[in-house]
Design a protein around this motif. Structure first.
Motif, PDB file in Angstrom:
ATOM      1  N   GLY A  61       0.821  -1.208   0.000  1.00  0.00           N
ATOM      2  CA  GLY A  61       0.000   0.000   0.000  1.00  0.00           C
ATOM      3  C   GLY A  61       0.852   1.255   0.000  1.00  0.00           C
ATOM      4  O   GLY A  61       0.554   2.233  -0.684  1.00  0.00           O
ATOM      5  N   LYS A  62       1.946   1.242   0.732  1.00  0.00           N
ATOM      6  CA  LYS A  62       2.844   2.392   0.785  1.00  0.00           C
ATOM      7  C   LYS A  62       3.504   2.612  -0.568  1.00  0.00           C
ATOM      8  O   LYS A  62       3.679   3.732  -1.012  1.00  0.00           O
ATOM      9  CB  LYS A  62       3.900   2.206   1.868  1.00  0.00           C
ATOM     10  CG  LYS A  62       3.362   2.327   3.267  1.00  0.00           C
ATOM     11  CD  LYS A  62       4.439   2.085   4.299  1.00  0.00           C
ATOM     12  CE  LYS A  62       3.861   2.115   5.691  1.00  0.00           C
ATOM     13  NZ  LYS A  62       4.867   1.791   6.710  1.00  0.00           N
ATOM     14  N   GLN A  63       3.877   1.524  -1.239  1.00  0.00           N
ATOM     15  CA  GLN A  63       4.500   1.649  -2.551  1.00  0.00           C
ATOM     16  C   GLN A  63       3.515   2.241  -3.552  1.00  0.00           C
ATOM     17  O   GLN A  63       3.873   3.084  -4.370  1.00  0.00           O
ATOM     18  CB  GLN A  63       5.010   0.289  -3.022  1.00  0.00           C
ATOM     19  CG  GLN A  63       6.208  -0.201  -2.235  1.00  0.00           C
ATOM     20  CD  GLN A  63       6.613  -1.609  -2.610  1.00  0.00           C
ATOM     21  OE1 GLN A  63       5.961  -2.268  -3.404  1.00  0.00           O
ATOM     22  NE2 GLN A  63       7.705  -2.073  -2.018  1.00  0.00           N
ATOM     23  N   GLU A  64       2.264   1.808  -3.504  1.00  0.00           N
ATOM     24  CA  GLU A  64       1.238   2.335  -4.409  1.00  0.00           C
ATOM     25  C   GLU A  64       1.008   3.816  -4.148  1.00  0.00           C
ATOM     26  O   GLU A  64       0.891   4.609  -5.077  1.00  0.00           O
ATOM     27  CB  GLU A  64      -0.068   1.550  -4.256  1.00  0.00           C
ATOM     28  CG  GLU A  64      -1.155   1.976  -5.213  1.00  0.00           C
ATOM     29  CD  GLU A  64      -0.773   1.806  -6.680  1.00  0.00           C
ATOM     30  OE1 GLU A  64      -1.263   2.606  -7.495  1.00  0.00           O
ATOM     31  OE2 GLU A  64       0.013   0.890  -7.005  1.00  0.00           O
ATOM     32  N   LEU A  65       0.958   4.205  -2.884  1.00  0.00           N
ATOM     33  CA  LEU A  65       0.777   5.610  -2.531  1.00  0.00           C
ATOM     34  C   LEU A  65       1.954   6.435  -3.042  1.00  0.00           C
ATOM     35  O   LEU A  65       1.766   7.518  -3.600  1.00  0.00           O
ATOM     36  CB  LEU A  65       0.624   5.764  -1.018  1.00  0.00           C
ATOM     37  CG  LEU A  65       0.434   7.183  -0.490  1.00  0.00           C
ATOM     38  CD1 LEU A  65      -0.825   7.801  -1.089  1.00  0.00           C
ATOM     39  CD2 LEU A  65       0.352   7.170   1.025  1.00  0.00           C
ATOM     40  N   LEU A  66       3.164   5.920  -2.899  1.00  0.00           N
ATOM     41  CA  LEU A  66       4.355   6.618  -3.387  1.00  0.00           C
ATOM     42  C   LEU A  66       4.283   6.796  -4.902  1.00  0.00           C
ATOM     43  O   LEU A  66       4.619   7.861  -5.424  1.00  0.00           O
ATOM     44  CB  LEU A  66       5.621   5.847  -2.992  1.00  0.00           C
ATOM     45  CG  LEU A  66       6.946   6.478  -3.398  1.00  0.00           C
ATOM     46  CD1 LEU A  66       7.089   7.857  -2.767  1.00  0.00           C
ATOM     47  CD2 LEU A  66       8.102   5.587  -2.990  1.00  0.00           C
ATOM     48  N   ARG A  67       3.825   5.790  -5.614  1.00  0.00           N
ATOM     49  CA  ARG A  67       3.674   5.899  -7.073  1.00  0.00           C
ATOM     50  C   ARG A  67       2.696   7.018  -7.433  1.00  0.00           C
ATOM     51  O   ARG A  67       2.936   7.795  -8.346  1.00  0.00           O
ATOM     52  CB  ARG A  67       3.178   4.575  -7.654  1.00  0.00           C
ATOM     53  CG  ARG A  67       4.222   3.511  -7.705  1.00  0.00           C
ATOM     54  CD  ARG A  67       3.685   2.268  -8.431  1.00  0.00           C
ATOM     55  NE  ARG A  67       4.595   1.172  -8.208  1.00  0.00           N
ATOM     56  CZ  ARG A  67       4.334   0.076  -7.509  1.00  0.00           C
ATOM     57  NH1 ARG A  67       3.137  -0.099  -6.983  1.00  0.00           N
ATOM     58  NH2 ARG A  67       5.236  -0.862  -7.347  1.00  0.00           N
ATOM     59  N   LYS A  68       1.588   7.080  -6.697  1.00  0.00           N
ATOM     60  CA  LYS A  68       0.583   8.104  -6.981  1.00  0.00           C
ATOM     61  C   LYS A  68       1.124   9.501  -6.686  1.00  0.00           C
ATOM     62  O   LYS A  68       0.903  10.438  -7.446  1.00  0.00           O
ATOM     63  CB  LYS A  68      -0.680   7.849  -6.163  1.00  0.00           C
ATOM     64  CG  LYS A  68      -1.472   6.655  -6.636  1.00  0.00           C
ATOM     65  CD  LYS A  68      -2.702   6.437  -5.783  1.00  0.00           C
ATOM     66  CE  LYS A  68      -3.469   5.213  -6.265  1.00  0.00           C
ATOM     67  NZ  LYS A  68      -4.657   4.979  -5.435  1.00  0.00           N
ATOM     68  N   ILE A  69       1.831   9.637  -5.574  1.00  0.00           N
ATOM     69  CA  ILE A  69       2.350  10.939  -5.170  1.00  0.00           C
ATOM     70  C   ILE A  69       3.430  11.431  -6.127  1.00  0.00           C
ATOM     71  O   ILE A  69       3.449  12.584  -6.517  1.00  0.00           O
ATOM     72  CB  ILE A  69       2.907  10.885  -3.725  1.00  0.00           C
ATOM     73  CG1 ILE A  69       1.752  10.691  -2.743  1.00  0.00           C
ATOM     74  CG2 ILE A  69       3.688  12.147  -3.394  1.00  0.00           C
ATOM     75  CD1 ILE A  69       2.207  10.416  -1.331  1.00  0.00           C
TER      76      ILE A  69
END
Length: 80
Positions: A61-69
């Motif tokens: 989930g953190k990796q996905e959030l980082l991709r979005k940001i």
């Protein structure tokens, strides 16, 4: 896997500071006690596996959030 036979009250020593003792035997159930330093985490296997899975999901989930940001997408950069 090392397989040992122990009776009630007998122990196994692991590394110099972990002791596993058979406390009681009731049919197919065995009650054990574990003495270990406070910094050693001790969990039942099913709990350990659940923790590992939870950590894996949280990390994903953190990796996905980082991709979005950051706008990161499979190695391609978005131009803003």
């Amino acid at each position: 896997m090392l397989v040992l036979t122990r009776k009630k009250g007998e122990s196994i020593i692991i590394a110099e500071d972990i002791e596993i003792t058979v406390l009681a035997i009731d049919g197919e159930n065995v009650k054990i006690g574990v003495k270990a330093p406070k910094q050693v985490n001790i969990h039942r296997k099913e709990i350990y596996l659940a923790i590992q899975e939870s950590n894996k999901e949280a990390s994903s989930g953190k990796q996905e959030l980082l991709r979005k940001i950051t706008g990161w997408n499979d190695g391609a950069k978005n131009n803003f």
